[in-house]
Design an enzyme around this catalytic site. Structure first.
Site, mmCIF file in Angstrom:
data_model
loop_
_atom_site.group_PDB
_atom_site.id
_atom_site.type_symbol
_atom_site.label_atom_id
_atom_site.label_comp_id
_atom_site.label_asym_id
_atom_site.label_seq_id
_atom_site.Cartn_x
_atom_site.Cartn_y
_atom_site.Cartn_z
ATOM 1 N N THR A 121 0.633 -1.313 0.246
ATOM 2 C CA THR A 121 -0.003 0.082 0.041
ATOM 3 C C THR A 121 1.048 1.332 -0.033
ATOM 4 O O THR A 121 1.711 1.544 0.727
ATOM 5 C CB THR A 121 -0.982 0.039 1.282
ATOM 6 O OG1 THR A 121 -1.836 -1.222 1.272
ATOM 7 C CG2 THR A 121 -1.926 1.136 1.246
ATOM 8 N N PHE A 152 -6.367 -6.592 -1.014
ATOM 9 C CA PHE A 152 -7.492 -6.530 -0.085
ATOM 10 C C PHE A 152 -7.564 -7.460 1.058
ATOM 11 O O PHE A 152 -8.572 -7.797 1.588
ATOM 12 C CB PHE A 152 -8.698 -6.156 -0.969
ATOM 13 C CG PHE A 152 -8.573 -4.791 -1.798
ATOM 14 C CD1 PHE A 152 -8.767 -3.821 -1.371
ATOM 15 C CD2 PHE A 152 -8.180 -5.235 -3.125
ATOM 16 C CE1 PHE A 152 -8.689 -2.479 -2.099
ATOM 17 C CE2 PHE A 152 -8.193 -4.105 -4.075
ATOM 18 C CZ PHE A 152 -8.462 -2.677 -3.365
ATOM 19 N N ALA A 252 -19.188 -3.692 16.848
ATOM 20 C CA ALA A 252 -18.845 -2.602 17.931
ATOM 21 C C ALA A 252 -18.095 -3.395 18.944
ATOM 22 O O ALA A 252 -17.975 -4.623 19.310
ATOM 23 C CB ALA A 252 -19.977 -2.156 18.416
ATOM 24 N N GLY A 253 -17.012 -2.488 19.661
ATOM 25 C CA GLY A 253 -16.083 -3.254 20.461
ATOM 26 C C GLY A 253 -15.140 -2.394 20.660
ATOM 27 O O GLY A 253 -15.184 -1.177 20.683
ATOM 28 N N GLY A 257 -7.581 -2.281 15.033
ATOM 29 C CA GLY A 257 -6.048 -2.529 15.218
ATOM 30 C C GLY A 257 -5.286 -3.118 14.012
ATOM 31 O O GLY A 257 -5.991 -2.982 12.932
ATOM 32 N N CYS A 260 -2.696 -2.281 9.282
ATOM 33 C CA CYS A 260 -3.253 -1.291 8.003
ATOM 34 C C CYS A 260 -4.089 -0.378 8.417
ATOM 35 O O CYS A 260 -3.896 0.854 8.014
ATOM 36 C CB CYS A 260 -3.428 -2.178 7.018
ATOM 37 S SG CYS A 260 -2.040 -3.151 6.455
ATOM 38 N N LYS A 263 -2.481 2.949 10.103
ATOM 39 C CA LYS A 263 -1.505 3.204 9.495
ATOM 40 C C LYS A 263 -1.951 3.958 7.978
ATOM 41 O O LYS A 263 -1.656 5.061 7.631
ATOM 42 C CB LYS A 263 -0.576 2.150 8.916
ATOM 43 C CG LYS A 263 0.161 2.278 7.716
ATOM 44 C CD LYS A 263 1.128 1.016 7.306
ATOM 45 C CE LYS A 263 0.627 -0.175 6.485
ATOM 46 N NZ LYS A 263 0.364 0.309 4.940
ATOM 47 N N LYS A 320 -6.617 -9.305 16.086
ATOM 48 C CA LYS A 320 -7.888 -9.899 15.952
ATOM 49 C C LYS A 320 -7.706 -11.197 16.019
ATOM 50 O O LYS A 320 -6.588 -11.875 15.801
ATOM 51 C CB LYS A 320 -8.327 -9.448 14.364
ATOM 52 C CG LYS A 320 -7.378 -9.883 13.199
ATOM 53 C CD LYS A 320 -7.829 -9.500 11.859
ATOM 54 C CE LYS A 320 -8.588 -10.526 11.339
ATOM 55 N NZ LYS A 320 -8.941 -10.291 9.869
ATOM 56 N N ARG A 327 0.484 -6.226 15.957
ATOM 57 C CA ARG A 327 0.604 -4.544 15.551
ATOM 58 C C ARG A 327 -0.381 -3.763 15.871
ATOM 59 O O ARG A 327 -1.677 -4.020 15.396
ATOM 60 C CB ARG A 327 1.046 -4.332 13.985
ATOM 61 C CG ARG A 327 2.576 -5.275 13.877
ATOM 62 C CD ARG A 327 2.991 -4.884 12.455
ATOM 63 N NE ARG A 327 2.398 -5.964 11.444
ATOM 64 C CZ ARG A 327 2.784 -6.003 10.188
ATOM 65 N NH1 ARG A 327 3.410 -5.254 9.623
ATOM 66 N NH2 ARG A 327 2.048 -7.011 9.453
#
Ligand SMILES: NC(=O)C1=CN([C@@H]2O[C@H](COP(=O)(O)OP(=O)(O)OC[C@H]3O[C@@H](n4cnc5c(N)ncnc54)[C@H](O)[C@@H]3O)[C@@H](O)[C@H]2O)C=CC1
Ligand SMILES: O=C(O)[C@H]1O[C@H](OP(=O)(O)OP(=O)(O)OC[C@H]2O[C@@H](n3ccc(=O)[nH]c3=O)[C@H](O)[C@@H]2O)[C@H](O)[C@@H](O)[C@@H]1O
EC number: 1.1.1.22
Length: 426
Positions: A121, A152, A252-253, A257, A260, A263, A320, A327
């Protein structure tokens, strides 16, 4: 086709393995010699479902070759993918040093026509700069074309995402390079979008910015729901039934993070400001996300003000589920903030085990909650969603479960005497 992929990270390794799977011969070039050795032995240095078996298969049938020798890989390949990291600098701009050294190295290796394809990217205008730089380094313009082919994929489902992409975006000039890339991806039968180099660069940033905005939007809604005693999950379901809104990315949560969204949002904000545009929406998206962890901690403190001598367990470290990537992990941010307040934390993660101050790490999920007063779910791993709540309830001393990812049904755990706490949950 013979293909070279530069960079053996999440994107480079997935691209290499999938292109090998589609029948190509792939050189994956990595500058980290230790990584190359690990990969040559069939071990994947990252946790990504389905990746290691695919690497093993194509190492065996000689379709995939790991090396640090760029010159040989370039010589043997007609298409070159660049998949090196493009991290953020302190002012929000993009650190292009990895990409720049790749271009410099490439310039001395190109002796026949190559299609140079950027998967990393990169800021608007970078692909044009690659063309200009290669020419200024003496590579004749007829020996290469540059294509922007943003990626993607999501971590945790990278192989499936690359095998079944929603779309393939190709930015470039002239028919020949675009045709080569289309041919390479032909077996995927995915829809194409062909545009300019800059158009492709912008599509990547706009996609990530939009997804991040959806998350911040639903998080803002969840705070409002929280104060009016409304279930955010029902609200997300209700708005998501409108096809103009859609059901995805309304979870929601703790907030987003990863390597990507944070950043790329900063990079796009920087690019806008370079042109004297104030990116109000991007800034609001970031502000909401930046405050999310603090908001959750406040909610916990309001419910359980006297936590200092209590045993707190946190489940989940990765940003996740289904990845070992930490990161910009919101979970780790939460651990650091709680640790700075003087709490000692007991943590579990199925794949990540890193040293963190004021924490004790447990290999066993159920050992981590032995005598705990509070259990916080910070990453929505399937393992946590499927936990044995009867056992959890027996092992814990207290009964408070703080679901920071809305991944548990409150009624599921209330049967076992556990008290559910969430933001915007009833
Ligand atoms: N991680 C993700 O889910 C996605 C990442 N992207 C983009 O793809 C790019 C790569 O991201 P990741 O794969 O996460 O990065 P990463 O940091 O996991 O991997 C980059 C790899 O490139 C290697 N490298 C750096 N310079 C090199 C050189 N000169 N020669 C050979 N190898 C070199 C590094 O040693 C590292 O192994 C970034 O621009 C990112 O924004 C795009 C879509 C998804
Ligand atoms: O450019 C990239 O690197 C990639 O960034 C994201 O992929 P990724 O960061 O791997 O993971 P996501 O599934 O998008 O999740 C990102 C973060 O958002 C959070 N999230 C996601 C969805 C949701 O509804 N709510 C939510 O809080 C996740 O917990 C996670 O922290 C995009 O989804 C990919 O399309 C893109 O290629």
């Amino acid at each position: 086709m013979n293909v070279c992929v530069i960079g053996a990270g999440y994107v480079g390794l997935t691209t290499s393995a999938v292109l090998a799977d589609l029948g190509n011969y792939v050189y994956c070039v990595e500058k980290d010699e230790q990584k190359v050795e690990t990969l040559k032995n069939g071990h994947c240095p990252i946790f990504e479902p389905q990746l290691e078996p695919l690497i093993k298969t194509h190492l065996k049938n000689d379709r995939l070759y790991f090396t640090s020798n760029l010159a040989k890989a370039i010589n043997d390949s007609s298409i070159i993918f660049i998949a090196v990291g493009t991290p953020t600098l302190s002012d929000g701009s993009t650190n292009l040093s990895f990409l720049e050294s790749v271009i410099e190295e490439l310039s001395s290796c190109i002796h026949s026509y190559k299609v140079i394809t950027t998967k990393s990217t990169v800021p608007i205008g970078t692909n044009q700069k690659i063309i200009d730089e290669l020419i200024s380094l003496g590579v004749p313009s007829h020996l290469f074309d540059v294509v922007s082919n943003p990626e993607f994929l999501r971590e945790g489902s990278a192989i499936q995402d690359m095998l079944q992409p929603d779309r393939i975006v190709i930015g470039g000039k002239g028919n020949e390079p675009i045709h080569s890339i289309k041919q390479l991806y032909e077996p995927l039968k995915a829809p194409y979008l062909v545009t300019s180099l800059e158009g492709a660069e912008m599509i990547k940033y706009a996609s990530n910015a939009f997804l991040a905005t959806k998350i911040s939007f639903i998080n803002e809604m969840s705070k409002i729901c929280d104060s009016y005693n409304i279930d955010i999950e029902k609200v997300a379901e209700g708005i998501g039934m409108d096809p103009r809104i859609g059901p995805h990315f309304l979870g929601a949560g703790l907030g987003y993070g990863g390597s990507c969204f944070p950043k790329d949002l900063k990079a796009l904000t920087y690019l806008a400001k370079q042109k004297q545009i104030i990116p109000y929406l991007l800034e609001a998206t970031k502000t909401i996300n930046d405050q999310q962890v603090e908001f959750f901690i406040e909610k916990l403190m309001k419910t359980e003000p006297d936590l200092i001598d209590k045993k707190i367990t946190i489940w989940g470290l990765s940003f996740k589920p289904n990845t070992d990537d930490i990161r910009e992990s919101q979970s780790i941010k939460m651990i650091k903030l709680l640790s700075a307040k003087g709490y000692h934390l007991h943590v579990h993660d199925p794949v990540v085990n890193i040293p963190l101050s004021n924490t004790t790490f447990y290999e066993s999920l159920y050992d981590s909650i032995e005598q705990s007063d509070v259990l916080i779910i910070a990453t929505d791993w399937e393992l946590y969603k499927q936990a044995d709540w009867s056992l959890v309830s027996k092992k814990m001393k207290g009964n408070l479960l703080f679901d920071c990812r809305n991944c548990i049904l409150p009624e599921t755990i209330s049967h076992f005497g556990l008290h559910y706490l969430g933001v915007g949950r009833l």
